[in-house]
Design an enzyme around this catalytic site. Structure first.
Site, PDB file in Angstrom:
ATOM      1  N   GLU A 125      41.331  42.782 -41.043  1.00  0.00           N
ATOM      2  CA  GLU A 125      41.734  40.945 -40.411  1.00  0.00           C
ATOM      3  C   GLU A 125      42.079  40.161 -42.122  1.00  0.00           C
ATOM      4  O   GLU A 125      41.464  40.361 -42.980  1.00  0.00           O
ATOM      5  CB  GLU A 125      40.173  40.153 -39.791  1.00  0.00           C
ATOM      6  CG  GLU A 125      39.750  41.422 -38.811  1.00  0.00           C
ATOM      7  CD  GLU A 125      38.620  39.983 -38.395  1.00  0.00           C
ATOM      8  OE1 GLU A 125      38.395  38.919 -38.742  1.00  0.00           O
ATOM      9  OE2 GLU A 125      37.503  41.332 -37.768  1.00  0.00           O
ATOM     10  N   GLU A 145      32.164  42.750 -40.190  1.00  0.00           N
ATOM     11  CA  GLU A 145      31.755  41.209 -41.105  1.00  0.00           C
ATOM     12  C   GLU A 145      29.586  40.968 -40.331  1.00  0.00           C
ATOM     13  O   GLU A 145      29.339  40.035 -40.486  1.00  0.00           O
ATOM     14  CB  GLU A 145      31.864  39.572 -39.981  1.00  0.00           C
ATOM     15  CG  GLU A 145      33.433  39.941 -40.312  1.00  0.00           C
ATOM     16  CD  GLU A 145      34.027  38.306 -39.814  1.00  0.00           C
ATOM     17  OE1 GLU A 145      34.059  37.615 -39.300  1.00  0.00           O
ATOM     18  OE2 GLU A 145      35.759  38.526 -40.142  1.00  0.00           O
TER      19      GLU A 145
END
Length: 507
Positions: free
Chosen positions: A283, A164
């Site tokens: 995810e 991220e």
């Protein structure tokens, strides 16, 4: 309030259903794998479901102790690597039948250019002082793994660069230019070790994800990087409201999430050299915080059942975050039901969503029906298997009676087996609440929670009428029902009469 849904199998109809439910599962940071409760939960998940890969943070954080430095005697510092804990973690994954999906991060403190960290366990999220030192560490780690587990095995482990980076909490200033440099340097270092390694990124989540993916691919095109796959994340709740230790989040519109995933597919396919490139969702869950009570509910299970029916439409794989609640991003949880990401609550208690994954693992074969609240397949053994769900973003009191007609042999008797997960039949959260929400479970409480955490299993026989056999069952609010339908082949022992045993037919 009850609604009725009627579905009929249409022969020779091709239906898209890319069921990769078992490809990968998420975990907390790798260092947690040294704990017994973590291993107990992971082994339980593997026995009951069985995933192929596992992905987590913290490969290079200081608790794993891989990167070390020493004085060389001439006033300088030299790097050395300690793989003691890495071996323990990887050995445990091997014993569970898991391949790592290697996420390369975060930054060792001695190598970091700054002191910004994320999470309770302080993962450093700044670029390296020396990209050469970073690449040397990545290469040394991969070579060690290849020596220990074999080259042919380790090159099958996917490699993802960072986590991220589009969020400033996970990569200093969410600096795209700096992340692109990290990716290029890392990509080339990995490929230099062995060109068979498959490397991808940028593992973006939410904020400006379309911009990041487009800019990332433009950079890779410019640098002539033969990218192996693209990674991104997928969460489906609104911003949470924080109260005490908890964050209460409302589910978002599922269609908006699916549309966002389609946009990633369209962006990638707009680059000729990357058209059709695999997308791995490394995810996904409903909420993106590890203290959201929604995660422990039957509502979460029903919503995820819907997600799993469609996540494979444009993605190669999708990894639920996470398998268990041994997890410390915001500190050590106070209670067994605290809204953790896991499929399993601490104490080894499966949550309702756990069974949804087990149900989907059993959906192998040709897809013969796919609707917004039901998916069914026919296996090579001829058995029909399916899952139905009743998902709502808010309570409505709605129940759904499902009727499904399958092709059949005239007069043939079939057995219908159902496994039901709903708020009445499989709801350990309610039992925990009724027990007074104990923060530390004694053995009696744990046994009670385990007893009410399994699906309700039932069976009945149905007979074909003409060339079809109809089944029906009720899916309650926030419920999920798994079903199997197969022909009955009597193998009765001589003299055994079930009707007589049960006293059927007697006044």
């Amino acid at each position: 309030m009850r609604e009725n849904r009627c579905y009929k199998i249409t022969k020779d109809r091709k239906i898209l259903f890319n069921n990769k439910v078992d490809f990968c599962i998420g975990t907390g940071r790798m260092g947690l794998a040294l704990q017994k409760e973590y291993q107990d939960q992971l082994q339980f998940v593997q026995r009951e479901i069985g995933f192929q890969h596992i992905r987590g943070h913290g490969l290079f954080t200081d608790d794993m102790a891989i990167y070390q430095e020493y004085e060389d005697g001439n006033g300088g510092k030299r790097a050395e690597y300690n793989f003691t804990y890495l071996d323990l973690v990887m050995d445990s994954y091997q014993r569970c039948g898991l391949k790592p999906f290697l996420e390369l991060g975060f930054m060792p403190d001695k190598m970091a250019s700054g002191d910004q960290t994320v999470f309770y366990w302080k993962g450093n999220v700044t670029p390296p002082v020396s990209y050469g030192a970073w690449c040397d560490m990545v290469a040394a780690t991969l070579r060690h793994l290849m020596e220990r587990y074999g080259e042919e095995e380790v090159v099958t482990w996917p490699v993802e660069v960072w986590n991220e980076p589009n969020l400033p909490g996970f990569w200093k200033d969410a600096d795209r230019k700096e992340y692109f440099r990290l990716f290029e340097e890392t990509f080339r270092a990995v490929k230099e070790v062995d060109g068979r390694f498959r490397v991808g990124g940028p593992a973006v989540c939410g904020v400006q994800d379309e911009l990041w993916i487009r800019e990332f691919l433009s950079f890779c095109r410019e640098k002539k990087i033969a990218l192996d796959f693209v990674t991104r994340h997928h969460y489906t709740t609104e911003f949470p409201e924080h109260v005490g230790h908890y964050g209460y989040a409302e589910l978002s519109d599922a269609e908006q999430g699916f549309e966002n995933l389609r946009s990633s597919r369209e962006i990638i396919d707009s680059f000729e050299e990357y058209r059709g490139l695999e997308i791995h969702i490394t995810e996904f869950n409903t909420s993106y915080i590890p203290n959201c009570p929604l995660h422990d509910t039957n509502q979460n299970a029903a919503y995820i059942a819907h997600q799993l029916s469609r996540l494979g439409d444009v993605n190669e794989s999708y990894s639920y975050w996470t398998f268990g609640d041994i997890f410390e991003e915001q500190g050590v949880p106070f209670t067994p039901f605290h809204g953790g990401f896991g499929l399993v609550a601490n104490g080894g208690i499966p949550k309702p969503t756990f069974w949804v994954f087990q149900f989907y693992k059993d959906l192998t074969g040709e897809c013969i029906l796919k609707e917004e609240d039901l998916v069914a397949v026919q296996g090579k053994d001829g058995v029909y298997r399916g899952i139905a769900w009743n998902t709502e973003r808010e309570r409505s009191g709605r129940e759904v009676e499902m009727e499904v007609a399958f092709p059949a042999l005239n007069g043939q008797e079939y057995v219908l087996v159902t496994k039901t997960v709903d708020e009445e039949t499989c709801n350990p959260l309610r039992m925990w609440h009724d027990l007074g929400e104990p923060s530390s479970l004694d053995e009696r409480q744990k046994r009670l929670l385990l007893a009410c955490s399994r699906p309700f299993v039932s069976s009945r026989r149905v007979r074909a009428d003409g060339e079809e056999v109809k089944i029906s069952f009720v899916v309650k609010e926030h419920g999920v029902v798994y079903f199997e339908l197969q022909a009955v082949r009597e193998t009765c022992d001589r003299g055994y009469d079930y009707d007589r045993v049960m006293q059927y037919g007697k006044a």
